[in-house]
Scaffold this motif. Structure first.
Motif, PDB file in Angstrom:
ATOM      1  N   GLY A   1       0.793  -1.224   0.000  1.00 16.89           N
ATOM      2  CA  GLY A   1       0.000   0.000   0.000  1.00 16.89           C
ATOM      3  C   GLY A   1       0.822   1.270   0.000  1.00 16.89           C
ATOM      4  N   HIS A   2       1.720   1.406   0.963  1.00 15.41           N
ATOM      5  CA  HIS A   2       2.546   2.610   1.052  1.00 15.41           C
ATOM      6  C   HIS A   2       3.290   2.868  -0.250  1.00 15.41           C
ATOM      7  CE1 HIS A   2       6.452   4.585   1.793  1.00 15.41           C
ATOM      8  NE2 HIS A   2       5.806   5.333   2.675  1.00 15.41           N
ATOM      9  N   ASN A   3       3.880   1.823  -0.806  1.00 17.19           N
ATOM     10  CA  ASN A   3       4.737   2.003  -1.970  1.00 17.19           C
ATOM     11  C   ASN A   3       3.962   2.157  -3.277  1.00 17.19           C
ATOM     12  OD1 ASN A   3       6.956   1.853  -0.266  1.00 17.19           O
ATOM     13  ND2 ASN A   3       7.108  -0.368  -0.458  1.00 17.19           N
ATOM     14  N   VAL A   4       2.851   1.434  -3.405  1.00 19.10           N
ATOM     15  CA  VAL A   4       2.003   1.622  -4.590  1.00 19.10           C
ATOM     16  C   VAL A   4       1.457   3.044  -4.616  1.00 19.10           C
ATOM     17  CG1 VAL A   4      -0.149   0.946  -5.722  1.00 19.10           C
ATOM     18  CG2 VAL A   4       1.398  -0.813  -4.861  1.00 19.10           C
ATOM     19  N   MET A   5       0.972   3.528  -3.468  1.00 16.99           N
ATOM     20  CA  MET A   5       0.387   4.875  -3.430  1.00 16.99           C
ATOM     21  C   MET A   5       1.430   5.971  -3.578  1.00 16.99           C
ATOM     22  SD  MET A   5      -2.824   4.588  -0.793  1.00 16.99           S
ATOM     23  CE  MET A   5      -1.837   4.345   0.664  1.00 16.99           C
ATOM     24  N   HIS A   6       2.703   5.624  -3.414  1.00 18.32           N
ATOM     25  CA  HIS A   6       3.782   6.567  -3.695  1.00 18.32           C
ATOM     26  C   HIS A   6       4.011   6.715  -5.197  1.00 18.32           C
ATOM     27  CE1 HIS A   6       6.219   8.778  -0.895  1.00 18.32           C
ATOM     28  NE2 HIS A   6       6.138   7.832   0.013  1.00 18.32           N
ATOM     29  N   GLY A   7       3.408   5.845  -5.990  1.00 14.27           N
ATOM     30  CA  GLY A   7       3.628   5.873  -7.424  1.00 14.27           C
ATOM     31  C   GLY A   7       4.844   5.082  -7.858  1.00 14.27           C
ATOM     32  N   GLN A   8       5.379   4.243  -6.962  1.00 13.85           N
ATOM     33  CA  GLN A   8       6.595   3.506  -7.286  1.00 13.85           C
ATOM     34  C   GLN A   8       6.397   2.498  -8.412  1.00 13.85           C
ATOM     35  OE1 GLN A   8       8.213   1.770  -3.705  1.00 13.85           O
ATOM     36  NE2 GLN A   8       8.305   3.734  -2.624  1.00 13.85           N
ATOM     37  N   TRP A   9       5.160   2.093  -8.622  1.00 16.63           N
ATOM     38  CA  TRP A   9       4.896   1.075  -9.647  1.00 16.63           C
ATOM     39  C   TRP A   9       4.035   1.612 -10.787  1.00 16.63           C
ATOM     40  CZ3 TRP A   9       8.049  -2.783  -8.711  1.00 16.63           C
ATOM     41  CH2 TRP A   9       8.494  -2.960  -7.389  1.00 16.63           C
ATOM     42  N   ASP A  10       3.829   2.929 -10.839  1.00 17.28           N
ATOM     43  CA  ASP A  10       3.015   3.509 -11.912  1.00 17.28           C
ATOM     44  C   ASP A  10       3.627   3.276 -13.285  1.00 17.28           C
ATOM     45  OD1 ASP A  10       1.353   4.364  -9.918  1.00 17.28           O
ATOM     46  OD2 ASP A  10       1.636   6.513 -10.260  1.00 17.28           O
ATOM     47  N   TRP A  11       4.946   3.140 -13.354  1.00 18.92           N
ATOM     48  CA  TRP A  11       5.633   2.946 -14.632  1.00 18.92           C
ATOM     49  C   TRP A  11       5.184   1.653 -15.332  1.00 18.92           C
ATOM     50  CZ3 TRP A  11       8.435  -1.553 -15.050  1.00 18.92           C
ATOM     51  CH2 TRP A  11       8.761  -2.195 -13.843  1.00 18.92           C
ATOM     52  N   MET A  12       4.605   0.706 -14.553  1.00 18.73           N
ATOM     53  CA  MET A  12       4.157  -0.553 -15.142  1.00 18.73           C
ATOM     54  C   MET A  12       2.917  -0.368 -16.018  1.00 18.73           C
ATOM     55  SD  MET A  12       4.598  -2.896 -11.720  1.00 18.73           S
ATOM     56  CE  MET A  12       3.508  -4.189 -12.362  1.00 18.73           C
ATOM     57  N   ARG A  13       2.192   0.723 -15.788  1.00 17.97           N
ATOM     58  CA  ARG A  13       0.924   0.981 -16.497  1.00 17.97           C
ATOM     59  C   ARG A  13      -0.092  -0.138 -16.252  1.00 17.97           C
ATOM     60  NH1 ARG A  13       3.656   4.945 -16.763  1.00 17.97           N
ATOM     61  NH2 ARG A  13       3.980   6.302 -18.556  1.00 17.97           N
ATOM     62  N   ASP A  14      -0.016  -0.736 -15.073  1.00 15.41           N
ATOM     63  CA  ASP A  14      -0.967  -1.775 -14.693  1.00 15.41           C
ATOM     64  C   ASP A  14      -2.125  -1.096 -13.955  1.00 15.41           C
ATOM     65  OD1 ASP A  14      -2.425  -3.822 -13.413  1.00 15.41           O
ATOM     66  OD2 ASP A  14      -0.647  -5.087 -13.195  1.00 15.41           O
ATOM     67  N   PRO A  15      -3.339  -1.117 -14.519  1.00 16.07           N
ATOM     68  CA  PRO A  15      -4.454  -0.395 -13.896  1.00 16.07           C
ATOM     69  C   PRO A  15      -4.837  -0.924 -12.523  1.00 16.07           C
ATOM     70  CG  PRO A  15      -5.241  -1.826 -15.656  1.00 16.07           C
ATOM     71  CD  PRO A  15      -3.744  -1.824 -15.747  1.00 16.07           C
ATOM     72  N   LYS A  16      -4.371  -2.130 -12.149  1.00 18.29           N
ATOM     73  CA  LYS A  16      -4.702  -2.683 -10.842  1.00 18.29           C
ATOM     74  C   LYS A  16      -3.642  -2.374  -9.781  1.00 18.29           C
ATOM     75  CE  LYS A  16      -7.354  -6.556 -12.739  1.00 18.29           C
ATOM     76  NZ  LYS A  16      -7.461  -8.042 -12.830  1.00 18.29           N
ATOM     77  N   ILE A  17      -2.455  -1.956 -10.245  1.00 22.09           N
ATOM     78  CA  ILE A  17      -1.363  -1.655  -9.309  1.00 22.09           C
ATOM     79  C   ILE A  17      -0.883  -0.245  -9.618  1.00 22.09           C
ATOM     80  CG2 ILE A  17       0.835  -2.466  -8.341  1.00 22.09           C
ATOM     81  CD1 ILE A  17       0.325  -5.170  -9.661  1.00 22.09           C
ATOM     82  N   HIS A  18      -1.710   0.725  -9.287  1.00 17.47           N
ATOM     83  CA  HIS A  18      -1.433   2.109  -9.663  1.00 17.47           C
ATOM     84  C   HIS A  18      -1.830   3.033  -8.520  1.00 17.47           C
ATOM     85  CE1 HIS A  18      -1.364   5.780 -12.117  1.00 17.47           C
ATOM     86  NE2 HIS A  18      -0.634   5.080 -12.979  1.00 17.47           N
ATOM     87  N   SER A  19      -1.062   4.101  -8.352  1.00 14.13           N
ATOM     88  CA  SER A  19      -1.285   5.014  -7.227  1.00 14.13           C
ATOM     89  C   SER A  19      -2.648   5.692  -7.268  1.00 14.13           C
ATOM     90  CB  SER A  19      -0.188   6.084  -7.201  1.00 14.13           C
ATOM     91  OG  SER A  19      -0.211   6.866  -8.385  1.00 14.13           O
ATOM     92  N   THR A  20      -3.238   5.793  -8.443  1.00 15.14           N
ATOM     93  CA  THR A  20      -4.519   6.500  -8.564  1.00 15.14           C
ATOM     94  C   THR A  20      -5.720   5.648  -8.159  1.00 15.14           C
ATOM     95  OG1 THR A  20      -4.667   5.855 -10.892  1.00 15.14           O
ATOM     96  CG2 THR A  20      -3.662   8.000 -10.399  1.00 15.14           C
TER      97      THR A  20
END
Length: 357
Positions: free
Chosen positions: A89-108
């Motif tokens: 949670g902490h790291n996903v919401m930081h946007g650390q994995w936004d580069w994957m463009r995975d709609p299920k694992i994204h800070s938004t």
């Protein structure tokens, strides 16, 4: 009165700050450009394990009237909650994995498993805390609005029982985090926007109802005659997660000689000076791979503060290079085992409860 404010550690020159910025910018760019499938596989694997642990823990609690099942189910659920909050949670919401463009694992879209609404947390943590790290009067994480952790905070009699406050904050840490974005200091001073405060309180209320409905009603009801034992197990798992998260976060920000700063430090602050503020205003916790996983890799708090958007699995990789940079410029690199960092943090909390310090 003693102070731990750092203005210009090691007598750095403007050229030093510029070179520090250049070196750290290059390090961050190098890692971010190297991200790929192994990193994506890592976070997907952690999510699978976390969900499996949660299912397993809740399944065992269907027999929670049996002591072995209660202990095993509670422990498994607590580990699942820690993983979900810290490494996911902490790291996903930081946007650390936004580069994957995975709609299920994204800070938004990620909403984590505690009572703090994600949008409010992202404002108070990602923006306020990581922009104004350890600046007294700007960073609400300095004492979380109820604790005096540095002499730069003016003493008030209300700080005397703060060791007790801290015990309660640890047990119910998710609630402390939930109200964090309300900016309690502004409410006390009467300078807050009441309409905005009411909106935030409504959002918190909805999240609390959702969490309580899940942990304290739905799953206990599913266990039938084990309702009360399952209810107790869920409460215990949440408390364990809260105490652990509190310990890790406090040990990354408050132990020993970790620096705090006056607001004047922000005037004309260069990128190199911002980096140095992160370096001197953070502390690491030493440990093994499993320990780092369970901390959400916030045991590498220094590296996380330097690169908050960098995927957590890469922080251990860059830590030796960050330490080497600190040695090169004679900068402190605060690091130690959990026991030492906890002891140091608690010494501060007890010491600064008193008016003479």
């Amino acid at each position: 009165m003693t102070t731990n404010t750092t203005v210009n550690p090691a007598g750095l020159t403007e050229a030093d700050y510029a070179e520090i910025a250049r070196e750290l910018d290059a390090l961050g760019a190098e890692i971010m450009e190297d991200l790929g499938e192994r990193d994506a596989d890592y976070i997907r694997r952690v999510i699978r394990w976390q969900r499996g642990l949660e299912i397993g823990g809740r399944a065992m609690l269907l027999a929670s009237s049996l002591p072995p099942a209660w202990i095993a189910g509670t422990a498994t659920l607590a580990v699942a909650k820690i993983l979900e909050n810290m490494e996911i949670g902490h790291n996903v919401m930081h946007g650390q994995w936004d580069w994957m463009r995975d709609p299920k694992i994204h800070s938004t879209v990620w909403e984590w498993d505690n009572v703090s609404p994600a949008e409010q947390w992202k404002h108070s943590h990602n923006f306020v805390h990581h922009t104004f790290t350890n600046v007294v009067g700007k960073d609400n994480d300095v004492g979380y609005g109820i604790l005096r952790v540095t002499p730069e905070q003016k003493w008030h009699w209300a700080y005397l029982p703060q060791p007790l406050y801290n015990v309660l904050l640890a047990m119910f840490f998710e609630y402390g985090v939930a109200v964090h974005d309300l900016e309690i200091d502004k409410i006390r001073e009467g300078t807050n926007d009441w309409e905005e405060t009411r909106r935030k309180l409504r959002d918190i209320g909805r999240k609390v109802r959702r969490q309580w409905g899940k942990d304290y009603l739905a799953f206990p009801l599913l266990s039938g005659p084990q309702f009360l034992s399952t209810l107790a197990a869920n409460f215990t798992a949440n408390a364990v997660r809260n105490v652990w998260a509190h310990a890790i976060i406090f040990c990354g920000h408050f132990p020993g000689d970790v620096a705090v700063f006056e607001e004047e430090r922000l005037d004309g602050e260069s990128r190199g000076e911002w980096y140095v503020r992160q370096l001197t205003g953070s502390a690491n916790i030493t440990g093994g791979r499993f320990f780092h996983l369970m901390t959400g890799n916030l045991s590498h708090q220094i590296e996380h503060h330097l690169f908050p958007d960098m995927p957590s699995n890469r922080l251990a990789e860059i830590a030796p290079r960050v330490r080497a940079l600190c040695e090169k410029y004679d900068l402190p690199y605060h690091s130690g085992p959990l026991s030492r960092q906890v002891t140091s943090t608690w010494k501060k909390i007890v010491r600064y409860a008193l008016p003479a310090t």
